[in-house]
Design an enzyme around this catalytic site. Structure first.
Site, PDB file in Angstrom:
ATOM      1  N   GLY A 125       0.698  -1.244   0.039  1.00 25.03           N
ATOM      2  CA  GLY A 125       0.217  -0.096  -0.063  1.00 25.03           C
ATOM      3  C   GLY A 125       1.143   1.551  -0.189  1.00 25.03           C
ATOM      4  CD  GLU A 163       6.008  -1.035  -9.246  1.00 21.13           C
ATOM      5  OE1 GLU A 163       6.822  -0.464  -8.612  1.00 21.13           O
ATOM      6  OE2 GLU A 163       5.013  -2.702  -8.501  1.00 21.13           O
ATOM      7  CB  THR A 179      -0.861   4.343  -5.207  1.00 22.18           C
ATOM      8  OG1 THR A 179       0.891   3.365  -5.861  1.00 22.18           O
ATOM      9  CG2 THR A 179      -1.091   5.423  -5.820  1.00 22.18           C
ATOM     10  CB  SER A 206       4.418  10.283 -10.866  1.00 22.57           C
ATOM     11  OG  SER A 206       4.410   9.555 -11.377  1.00 22.57           O
TER      12      SER A 206
END
Lengths: 256, 390
Positions: free
Chosen positions: B134, B368, B136, B142
């Site tokens: 966990g 990613e 994002t 980004s």
């Protein structure tokens, strides 16, 4: 319980099979080799027998040039304890008796309780090595095994006969049994098994130490079947044409 | 034994015998056990969780980690080849294993206490337990440093509040590695167990990509955990970014697997499909496409192979990983598109894997680290000047 599994390395089914210039074998420099299919089932059966009785040793044995060590390693990765590689220089032997005698000379001192082989190899398809080897080692033999039931000094084998019939037979140990594909679900080698296989022993036996001097049969010539298209026009009156058509369907094409 | 895939530059000669056998094992497993069910799961938007223990038994979870950490101790190239095969099957399968190994087992192995390792790594390695990562948040992708999830110290405990978005395996996970900022704005990692008060998850529906994968939102409302749930050996962004480097390494290999599957499908189709007087593979326009694809696949193979050996030698940098992830995502995206074109109308059906790969690749292209962020990482590396706000 000491079990030997004979494993042959054969061309993969999706490989093209170009012949050598003299037509006596296939040009194996262009081929992807794999473990013979029914040998894979024989190996799985051996591993299951060892697991069932929770004791014993499974030894994978293969004959051929250096590349056959790959299938030995694959067997070790799946759980076999050690390997034996009977080296072959140059062209591989195709005479089943010669092959069986080679294996006999290497295996006779090992005193195996059980030898399992695949039913037949996917390349030459002779289907004789397991029986000949069993006979030469003084073992009881059975072919076409589709189920096994190991006891302390016997093995029961379910054999596949013709027309959907089966047969259970009981063999005293030591025994040599050839195994039919589909008898079990072969396992995948785990990564742990693959890494562990690097440390397992492969005994190498030079060709001069196992190959008999005599050879009883040899391959004369291999050829790729030619497919020809032929067109025949049937002439004459209706009776003549029908008679000729029936003859072709019955005798040439054998479909009526 | 040979590398399974197009081998124009004899990559097989560079690979060790056990690496080739590992690829073969992964290939056969995926083709026999996963491919028969992939379309059904893709259509339903589900993941075959029952496959987890099979993956574990084979040693595919965190396979490059040492055995004592639940892995199998294989080389990084072997690990890459496994992911190559999993993604040849479907990106959902590869993502599942990537998250488990690189984003859950790796941080516990690298930053966890002995107690945490003993508690979690054996079960995660065997596939009996599933993990998720966990990081994002809805408004911070980004820019993970901007995260708003908070961890506040309360005696010996921590109270965590926040929510996490786009979390692979979120709702099926037994443990979540959750990143949160403490009161001093330091990012810390916590192992949050399923079922703990205040911790819940809900799946994100309506995805048209990575459908054979569970993607969730995590919600943390006054979740109280003891300090023993904190990963003790990591603080700040650097540690969590090292997890992403592991995952991105695997993605680079995975994207190659998807590209190879598209290319081989297109090549076989082109050789069989006859139009006018001969197979379409015999026409110059198709050959130009095939020549372009095999060249780029070969480039990508060499890139990930070298990257793997650098990783084995402990010399790999995150910038090198960015190059491989960035390149291979673009490559796979392009090859899926070109391959689909070669198949014409057939290419849009589920009878062929290309559209599924194409849709999946869209996720991988931006997860990613987006393509753009990897571009900026490379830009910074060659110029010494960061082009993003720091």
């Amino acid at each position: 319980m000491k079990i030997a599994v004979l494993i042959k390395q054969v061309p993969g089914s999706d490989s093209a099979l170009p012949l050598t210039g003299d037509g006596t074998w296939i040009d194996d420099s262009l081929i992807t080799f794999v473990m013979n299919e029914s040998d894979n089932y024989a190996l799985e059966e051996a591993l299951r027998i060892r697991e069932k009785i929770n004791d014993g040793e499974v030894v994978v044995v293969s004959m051929g040039p250096d590349r056959v060590q790959r299938v030995i390693r694959e067997g070790l990765a799946k759980g076999a304890d050690r390997g034996i590689h009977l080296e072959e220089d140059g062209q591989i032997e195709t005479d089943p008796l010669c092959i069986a005698k080679s294996f006999t000379s290497v295996l006779e001192d090992e005193n195996f309780d059980l030898v399992l082989t695949g039913l037949q190899s996917d390349d030459t398809g002779m289907g004789q090595t397991g029986i000949l080897l069993g006979e030469l080692l003084g073992m009881s033999t059975a072919t076409l095994g589709i189920e096994t039931d190991i006891q302390s000094d016997t093995i029961r084998v379910k054999r596949e006969l013709e027309s959907g019939w089966f047969q259970w037979i009981k063999l005293p140990l030591p025994a040599s049994v050839s195994i039919q594909s589909g008898i079990n679900q072969p396992r995948y080698p785990s990564l742990k098994g693959i890494m562990g296989a690097k440390k397992k022993e492969i005994k190498i036996v030079a060709q001069s130490e196992h190959r008999p001097d005599t050879k009883w049969q040899s391959l004369n010539r291999l050829f790729i079947p030619q497919t020809n298209k032929q067109t025949e026009t049937l002439n004459g009156d209706a009776d003549t044409i029908v008679n000729r058509l029936v003859e072709i369907l019955r005798s040439d094409l054998r479909i009526i | 034994m040979q590398y399974i895939g197009p081998d124009f530059y004899n990559i097989s000669d560079l690979l060790k015998e056990e690496e080739l056998l590992i690829q073969k094992t992964a290939h056969e497993f995926v083709q026999n056990e996963f491919m028969p069910v992939v379309n059904e799961h893709y259509e339903k938007g589900t993941f075959p969780t029952e496959i987890a223990t099979q993956l574990g038994e084979l040693g595919f979870m965190g396979s490059s980690l040492p055995e004592e950490s639940g892995g199998a101790g294989v080389s990084n190239v072997a690990y890459g080849l496994i992911l190559h095969e999993l993604e040849r099957g479907d990106s959902g399968l590869r993502s599942f294993v990537s998250v488990q190994g690189a984003l859950v087992m790796y941080p516990i192995h690298s930053y966890g206490s002995d107690e945490q390792k003993q508690k979690w790594l054996p079960g995660l390695g065997s596939g009996e337990l599933i993990g998720c990562f966990g990081l994002t948040e809805a408004n911070f992708g980004s820019n993970p440093g901007g995260m708003v999830t908070k961890a506040v110290r309360d005696g010996d405990d921590w109270i965590i509040n926040g929510s996490k978005m786009w979390i692979t395996n979120g709702s099926i996970a037994d443990v979540a590695v959750v990143w949160a900022k403490d009161e001093e704005q330091i990012v810390r990692g916590f192992l949050i167990e399923k079922g703990i008060d205040g911790f819940s998850s809900s799946d994100i529906h309506g995805k048209l990509s990575l459908r054979a994968s569970v993607t969730s939102e995590l919600s943390l409302v006054n979740v109280r955990v003891p300090d023993s749930a904190r990963l003790p050996k990591v603080e700040g962004l650097k540690g969590l970014l090292s997890c992403l480097t592991q995952a991105r390494y695997g993605i680079a290999w995975g994207m190659l697997g998807a590209a190879v599957d598209c290319y081989e499908t297109a090549l076989n189709y082109a050789k069989e499909r006859k139009q006018f007087s001969k197979p379409i593979a015999g026409y110059q326009l198709t050959q130009a496409k095939l020549a372009e694809m095999i060249t780029r696949i070969t480039e990508a193979q060499l890139l990930v192979y070298r990257l793997g050996r650098l990783k084995d030698e402990g010399k790999m940098t995150f910038q090198q990983v960015s190059m491989a992830k960035r390149n291979n995502c673009v490559l796979a995206r392009d090859i899926a598109k070109i391959s689909r074109g070669i198949l014409g109308a057939n290419g849009i059906t589920e009878d062929y894997p290309i559209m599924r790969h194409m849709a999946n690749i869209e996720s991988v292209y931006t997860y990613e680290g987006t393509h753009e962020m990897h571009t900026l990482i490379l830009g910074q590396e060659v110029t010494g000047i960061a082009a993003y706000d720091s």
